[in-house]
Design a protein around this motif. Structure first.
Motif, mmCIF file in Angstrom:
data_model
loop_
_atom_site.group_PDB
_atom_site.id
_atom_site.type_symbol
_atom_site.label_atom_id
_atom_site.label_comp_id
_atom_site.label_asym_id
_atom_site.label_seq_id
_atom_site.Cartn_x
_atom_site.Cartn_y
_atom_site.Cartn_z
ATOM 1 N N SER A 39 -17.600 15.109 37.011
ATOM 2 C CA SER A 39 -16.604 15.883 36.266
ATOM 3 C C SER A 39 -17.313 16.959 35.465
ATOM 4 O O SER A 39 -18.214 16.683 34.665
ATOM 5 C CB SER A 39 -15.823 14.960 35.322
ATOM 6 N N ALA A 45 -11.327 17.737 30.016
ATOM 7 C CA ALA A 45 -11.835 16.758 30.967
ATOM 8 C C ALA A 45 -12.472 15.551 30.290
ATOM 9 O O ALA A 45 -12.350 14.430 30.777
ATOM 10 C CB ALA A 45 -12.853 17.411 31.903
ATOM 11 N N PRO A 66 -10.398 12.509 34.428
ATOM 12 C CA PRO A 66 -11.433 12.075 35.382
ATOM 13 C C PRO A 66 -11.550 10.554 35.478
ATOM 14 O O PRO A 66 -11.839 10.026 36.559
ATOM 15 C CB PRO A 66 -12.722 12.701 34.820
ATOM 16 N N LEU A 77 -18.110 7.616 38.367
ATOM 17 C CA LEU A 77 -17.936 8.873 37.638
ATOM 18 C C LEU A 77 -19.171 9.207 36.822
ATOM 19 O O LEU A 77 -19.668 8.383 36.048
ATOM 20 C CB LEU A 77 -16.725 8.778 36.710
ATOM 21 N N GLN A 79 -19.801 11.858 34.004
ATOM 22 C CA GLN A 79 -19.044 12.774 33.148
ATOM 23 C C GLN A 79 -19.991 13.800 32.530
ATOM 24 O O GLN A 79 -20.805 13.485 31.661
ATOM 25 C CB GLN A 79 -18.332 11.978 32.049
ATOM 26 N N THR A 131 -14.781 17.709 40.183
ATOM 27 C CA THR A 131 -13.640 18.394 39.589
ATOM 28 C C THR A 131 -14.154 19.295 38.476
ATOM 29 O O THR A 131 -15.119 18.963 37.787
ATOM 30 C CB THR A 131 -12.599 17.412 39.025
#
Length: 502
Positions: A39, A45, A66, A77, A79, A131
């Motif tokens: 992400s 986000a 996310p 994930l 981040q 993303t």
């Protein structure tokens, strides 16, 4: 009554952000090929909340979109979104030679960028899906800069609250406070005009950086599934004060549309990434239905124009609806492997070239035998039938690799080891597998040598190593060693085949 109403809003917001995570319906799609998810972006986000991650700049709210996406697709994930991040900082995290403009150095300092930038390239290069949402801080920075310059000409004192908000990257809230401070002097005239003009300055700056950032991502990972969020107008229902006629929402409509058009259709990469429209998602301001300029409310919850919990769920669902299916092999022990290896294992499994050691494990670091390697190559070639019988005494007709060895010997791809034997259970070396593949390719002439100290010109695998390295099929362990006698792992074997035959 009004105070009680605002306190109730605060409590509801905190409770929802603490643990109320709206579940997403099972899409029924196959997302098994997405194992690593990165992400990128700003506080939309990563959410606004307690610092509970390893890096102090990357705050997390459990309900941020996310997290919801990662749960839905079953991916790990990473981040890398940061509160206050703008395109200049993200670009500086991706490009060694990019220098941030001076006016951007107050919140995200160059030292801060240097501290976190090493996290970005390896994570992006290893991601199956990324993303990205970024840009709101770009336009708000310039709006704040222009408004500050105009207010200073009026002799308006900029109080410590505004300076603190600006330092934290809360440009929207700082601008609201600043405009409120000058309203009796300026009646919002010149200062408000400068702030609105600043939104368009920020748009121009965003356009300069957007294409560079997307190009950097694809350079690091050409085959990644990249999804980019458009813009929603976070200033809906936001006024300078309860009695103000100036609504930032109306002033910002035009710039949000321009930003969306740029991302959706105005980039040379627009056809490569997936655009996700998030216009109309609910902000906390809209949910609470009150001006966020109330001192008590603002100091209790510094969420201002960020999405509400429902808004985050809405953003996640819009992404999930557009995520393409990507099936993968059902192995639980390959997630930590590089993307190239994971893609190769998925490909080999789907093509029937190899199976796992068990239903859910591949054992990527186990060594491969000579029999296994020639069988993989034979299956990748379509399992052709040999015309001649296998001449090796240690490969009988009941052996799993019999047909493959017959074919490999007939085509001149493999030779015996000694005394008329093939040694199918012996560990296959890196030199042997590239030699098998080189012979399968027709032993083409290769210009230029391999600069490996452990592969001499008179080695049986010298030409094969030169060919494999030149064609990007294999790499050295380092710049001077190929390790031709090192055992070939299962992951390496299918990756070599994938790079050549996929």
């Amino acid at each position: 009554m009004k105070t009680a109403k605002r306190l109730l809003c605060v409590l509801m917001a905190l409770l929802m952000l603490g643990g109320c995570l709206t579940a997403l319906a099972d899409s029924g799609k196959d997302y098994s090929g997405y194992r690593s998810y990165v992400s990128l972006g700003d506080s939309i986000a990563n959410g606004i909340g307690e610092n509970n991650v390893d890096n102090k700049y990357m705050y997390r709210t459990p309900g941020a979109y996310p997290d919801r996406i990662a749960r839905e697709i079953g991916a790990q994930l990473t981040q890398l979104a940061c509160g206050g991040m703008r395109t200049v900082e993200l670009r500086a995290c991706l490009e060694d030679d990019y220098v941030m403009p001076d006016e951007y150095a107050n919140n995200f300092s160059r030292a801060k960028v240097q501290e976190i930038r090493s996290l970005y390239a390896p994570a992006i290069a290893n991601a199956d899906i990324i993303t990205l949402n970024i840009g709101l801080n770009d336009v708000m920075t310039y709006a704040m800069l222009r408004a500050k310059a105009a207010s200073s000409k009026l002799g308006v004192y900029i109080d410590s609250t505004i300076a603190e908000l600006e330092a934290k990257g809360e440009y929207t809230s700082a601008l609201v406070k600043l405009l409120d401070a000058v309203k009796t002097v300026d009646k919002y005239g010149n200062v408000a005009k400068e702030a609105i003009d600043g939104l368009y300055d920020g748009y121009n700056h965003f356009c300069e950086n957007w294409d560079a950032i997307i190009g950097d991502i694809y350079k690091l990972n050409p085959k990644v599934t990249l999804m980019v969020a458009g813009f929603y107008n976070p200033f809906d229902h936001l006024k300078i004060s309860d009695d103000s006629v100036l609504e930032l929402g109306k002033a910002a409509d035009g710039i949000m549309e321009l930003l969306d058009v740029k991302i959706k259709n105005g980039s040379p990469y627009s056809s490569r990434y997936i655009y996700v429209d998030i216009m109309g998602v609910q902000s906390l301001a809209a949910k609470c239905g009150d001006s966020l300029t109330d001192e008590g409310f603002f100091k209790s919850v510094e969420l201002n124009v960020h999405p509400s919990n429902e808004g985050q769920a809405d953003i996640a669902s819009r992404f999930i609806r557009l995520i393409p299916e990507k099936s993968g092999a059902p192995f639980t022990d390959i997630a930590a492997k590089p993307l190239d290896y994971r893609n190769a294992i998925d490909w080999a499994y789907k093509k029937g070239i190899t199976n796992g050691r068990t239903d859910d494990t591949f054992c990527p670091d186990e060594s491969c035998s000579r029999g296994q390697i020639i069988t993989m190559l034979w299956r990748a070639a379509g399992s052709p039938k040999a015309k001649k019988a296998c001449p090796f005494s240690d490969v009988d007709k009941d052996c799993y690799c019999y047909n493959a060895v017959c074919w490999g010997w007939e085509k001149g791809i493999v030779k015996g080891t000694s005394d008329g034997k093939f040694s199918p259970d012996s560990t296959c070396t890196r030199g042997q597998i590239v030699t098998f593949m080189y012979r399968y390719a027709g032993s083409p002439h290769v210009r230029g040598g391999a600069n490996f100290s452990d592969v001499s010109r008179d080695s049986y695998c010298y030409n094969a190593v030169c060919w494999a390295v030149k064609n990007g099929i294999a790499k050295g362990f380092d710049s001077t060693h190929f390790s031709p006698e090192g055992f070939c792992t299962r992951a390496q074997a299918v990756t070599f085949l994938y790079r050549y035959m996929a």
